[in-house]
Scaffold this motif. Structure first.
Motif, PDB file in Angstrom:
ATOM      1  N   MET A   1       0.862  -1.073   0.190  1.00 54.24           N
ATOM      2  CA  MET A   1       0.245   0.044   0.125  1.00 54.24           C
ATOM      3  C   MET A   1       1.167   1.459  -0.047  1.00 54.24           C
ATOM      4  O   MET A   1       0.340   2.068  -0.623  1.00 54.24           O
ATOM      5  CB  MET A   1      -1.236   0.101   1.290  1.00 54.24           C
ATOM      6  N   LEU A   4       2.791   2.000  -3.889  1.00 52.17           N
ATOM      7  CA  LEU A   4       1.663   2.033  -4.750  1.00 52.17           C
ATOM      8  C   LEU A   4       1.482   3.394  -4.720  1.00 52.17           C
ATOM      9  O   LEU A   4       1.026   4.551  -5.096  1.00 52.17           O
ATOM     10  CB  LEU A   4       0.237   1.442  -4.435  1.00 52.17           C
ATOM     11  N   ALA A  41     -10.291  -1.727   2.410  1.00 51.44           N
ATOM     12  CA  ALA A  41      -9.447  -2.151   1.372  1.00 51.44           C
ATOM     13  C   ALA A  41      -9.708  -2.284  -0.033  1.00 51.44           C
ATOM     14  O   ALA A  41      -8.861  -1.506  -1.315  1.00 51.44           O
ATOM     15  CB  ALA A  41      -9.036  -4.269   1.782  1.00 51.44           C
ATOM     16  N   ALA A  42     -10.691  -2.428  -0.594  1.00 51.81           N
ATOM     17  CA  ALA A  42     -11.602  -2.070  -2.200  1.00 51.81           C
ATOM     18  C   ALA A  42     -11.454  -0.907  -1.826  1.00 51.81           C
ATOM     19  O   ALA A  42     -10.989  -0.491  -3.039  1.00 51.81           O
ATOM     20  CB  ALA A  42     -12.894  -3.054  -1.980  1.00 51.81           C
ATOM     21  N   ASP A  45      -7.683   0.011  -3.042  1.00 51.68           N
ATOM     22  CA  ASP A  45      -7.165  -1.123  -4.358  1.00 51.68           C
ATOM     23  C   ASP A  45      -7.681   0.082  -5.448  1.00 51.68           C
ATOM     24  O   ASP A  45      -7.101   0.252  -5.926  1.00 51.68           O
ATOM     25  CB  ASP A  45      -8.066  -1.799  -4.118  1.00 51.68           C
ATOM     26  N   ASP A  49      -4.932   2.558  -7.800  1.00 51.20           N
ATOM     27  CA  ASP A  49      -5.242   2.053  -8.420  1.00 51.20           C
ATOM     28  C   ASP A  49      -4.096   0.309  -9.343  1.00 51.20           C
ATOM     29  O   ASP A  49      -3.854  -0.162 -10.005  1.00 51.20           O
ATOM     30  CB  ASP A  49      -4.847   2.331  -9.566  1.00 51.20           C
ATOM     31  N   ALA A  50      -5.020  -0.963  -8.080  1.00 46.40           N
ATOM     32  CA  ALA A  50      -3.995  -1.725  -7.586  1.00 46.40           C
ATOM     33  C   ALA A  50      -4.622  -2.617  -8.234  1.00 46.40           C
ATOM     34  O   ALA A  50      -4.401  -3.877  -7.791  1.00 46.40           O
ATOM     35  CB  ALA A  50      -4.127  -2.017  -5.967  1.00 46.40           C
ATOM     36  N   GLY A  52      -7.283  -4.617  -7.847  1.00 43.57           N
ATOM     37  CA  GLY A  52      -7.728  -5.707  -6.897  1.00 43.57           C
ATOM     38  C   GLY A  52      -6.237  -6.648  -5.819  1.00 43.57           C
ATOM     39  O   GLY A  52      -6.522  -7.232  -5.632  1.00 43.57           O
ATOM     40  N   SER A  53      -5.180  -6.770  -6.334  1.00 43.23           N
ATOM     41  CA  SER A  53      -4.468  -6.776  -4.979  1.00 43.23           C
ATOM     42  C   SER A  53      -4.327  -7.129  -4.584  1.00 43.23           C
ATOM     43  O   SER A  53      -3.742  -7.402  -3.186  1.00 43.23           O
ATOM     44  CB  SER A  53      -2.784  -6.269  -6.074  1.00 43.23           C
ATOM     45  N   LEU A  54      -4.115  -5.559  -3.183  1.00 46.74           N
ATOM     46  CA  LEU A  54      -4.122  -5.648  -2.065  1.00 46.74           C
ATOM     47  C   LEU A  54      -5.648  -6.221  -1.693  1.00 46.74           C
ATOM     48  O   LEU A  54      -5.674  -6.655  -0.586  1.00 46.74           O
ATOM     49  CB  LEU A  54      -4.829  -3.816  -1.868  1.00 46.74           C
ATOM     50  N   VAL A  55      -6.819  -6.595  -2.504  1.00 49.69           N
ATOM     51  CA  VAL A  55      -8.564  -6.725  -2.128  1.00 49.69           C
ATOM     52  C   VAL A  55      -7.135  -8.326  -1.748  1.00 49.69           C
ATOM     53  O   VAL A  55      -7.645  -8.641  -0.857  1.00 49.69           O
ATOM     54  CB  VAL A  55      -9.471  -7.172  -2.378  1.00 49.69           C
ATOM     55  N   ARG A  56      -6.874  -9.253  -2.522  1.00 46.08           N
ATOM     56  CA  ARG A  56      -6.336 -10.311  -2.729  1.00 46.08           C
ATOM     57  C   ARG A  56      -5.379 -10.390  -1.506  1.00 46.08           C
ATOM     58  O   ARG A  56      -5.457 -11.552  -0.931  1.00 46.08           O
ATOM     59  CB  ARG A  56      -6.108 -10.733  -3.492  1.00 46.08           C
TER      60      ARG A  56
END
Length: 395
Positions: A1, A4, A41-42, A45, A49-50, A52-56
């Protein structure tokens, strides 16, 4: 996080504002002191512009540490209540409008590159705010301001010499306007696109687009702007009668100029008398009417010199000076041409935007076409112009 956030050039405060979340709580998440909820988290994310990587990552961590679902659910309820009741962290249209006004005003006199990042950050904030599903009226305001932000990105990008990217911005702003049913933004974005076409060897198409935009534009400065664009484009393709008719319409519209939702923001989103004078001077110069060209261009220069510093457009003033210089070259006033150009030749490299380089090349063409081409003053001025424009091209 954190990686990014840093890559996006955001401070923790800016990210907190983007996702409408408490700054302290966000700091604890970033330092690993607190696990974010799925909702937070969403939102992080999306803002970063992650993809979905942070959510995962959060989902994987939860499966490893066995967080109590009931405790998590309770915490989510608390945070949901905080989000619903919070107002200080919410991005509202007044905030965005104030920032756009500040950027638009700085656009007139500041160097362009720093404005790109500010506009991108503002666009991101608007996008994140819209992800929170605001009320329809507020959403409409934010979408409109997002379209204006993108139009300003088109202007800055064109000034930096990237017409294709600039046109994509302008088309995006136009698409937003059409979807929103906002003819004012649509007309302004089409005017921006016409300017991009004009500066990139498509004056006939630009002329038609400006005329089309005028049919839906609100009364006031937008009509002044579009008629002035049409006039200059007509002059570029030798349509003298069309150019003169458009000049007349621009002057008449200026006599009753009023503000709409866009022009009231000020700065680059305005078309004041000084800017009209510069456009009309350029139009007469392109038509070979150098006496009229110098009169209008000198009027523009005087308005910029005597007006507020924050409204002094270095780009427009430089191009007006180029128009005066060309007129003086045609009348054999070489020293006068050099004198009027001196402030342009002394501009720092970061302010030598693409249109100014094009204006200086037009001066050089006038020098080479005069029967004073072998005069020492002509040769010296031509060499200086070539040095500046070639360095701009290399940058």
């Amino acid at each position: 996080m954190k990686r990014l956030r840093t890559a996006h050039g955001l401070t923790a405060d800016q990210l907190a504002r983007l996702i409408s979340y408490d700054r302290g709580a966000l700091s604890r998440i970033e330092r690993g002191k607190r696990a974010p909820t799925a909702d937070i988290a969403a939102r992080i994310d999306i803002a970063l512009d992650a993809g979905g990587s942070l959510v995962r990552l959060i989902e994987r961590n939860r499966s490893h540490n066995g967080d109590d679902d009931l405790v998590t659910a309770a915490r989510e309820s608390t945070e949901f209540a905080q989000w619903i009741t919070a107002t200080a962290g919410q991005l509202d249209s007044a905030q965005v409008a104030d920032e756009l006004t500040a950027i638009g005003c700085q656009f007139v006199y500041a160097t362009p590159i720093p404005l790109i990042e500010r506009l991108r950050a503002l666009r991101g904030e608007i996008r994140a705010a819209l992800h929170t599903s605001p009320a329809p009226a507020r959403a409409r305001e934010l979408v409109l301001l997002g379209g204006i932000t993108i139009d300003l990105l088109a202007h800055v990008t064109e000034n930096l010499g990237h017409p294709r990217a600039a046109e994509r911005h302008a088309r995006a702003a136009e698409a937003i306007a059409v979807n929103l049913g906002h003819p004012g933004l649509q007309a302004w974005a089409e005017g921006t696109r016409a300017l991009i076409w004009e500066w990139n060897s498509r004056p006939a198409e630009a002329m038609e687009l400006a005329a089309k935009a005028a049919s839906i534009a609100p009364a006031g400065e937008q009509q002044v702007r579009l008629a002035a664009i049409e006039a200059r484009c007509a002059a570029r393709i030798g349509r003298t009668d069309t150019a003169h008719a458009a000049i007349t319409r621009s002057i008449q519209a200026a006599e009753a100029a009023a503000h709409d939702e866009l022009t009231m923001l000020g700065g680059a989103l305005r078309f004041p008398p000084s800017k009209m004078a510069y456009y009309l001077g350029s139009t007469h110069r392109l038509l070979g009417e150098h006496e009229h060209a110098q009169r209008w261009a000198l009027e523009a220069i005087l308005a910029y010199e005597t007006g507020p510093t924050t409204e002094r457009s270095y780009g427009d003033e430089a191009l007006a000076r180029a128009d005066v210089a060309i007129g003086r070259i045609h009348s054999g006033e070489l020293d006068g041409a050099r004198e009027i150009l001196t402030p342009v030749l002394r501009l720092p490299s970061e302010q030598r935007i693409q249109p100014i380089a094009d204006g200086l090349r037009a001066v050089d063409t006038a020098l080479s076409n005069t029967h004073y081409a072998n005069d020492p003053t002509t040769i010296e001025l031509s060499e200086e112009i070539n040095m500046l424009t070639s360095s701009r091209h290399q940058e």
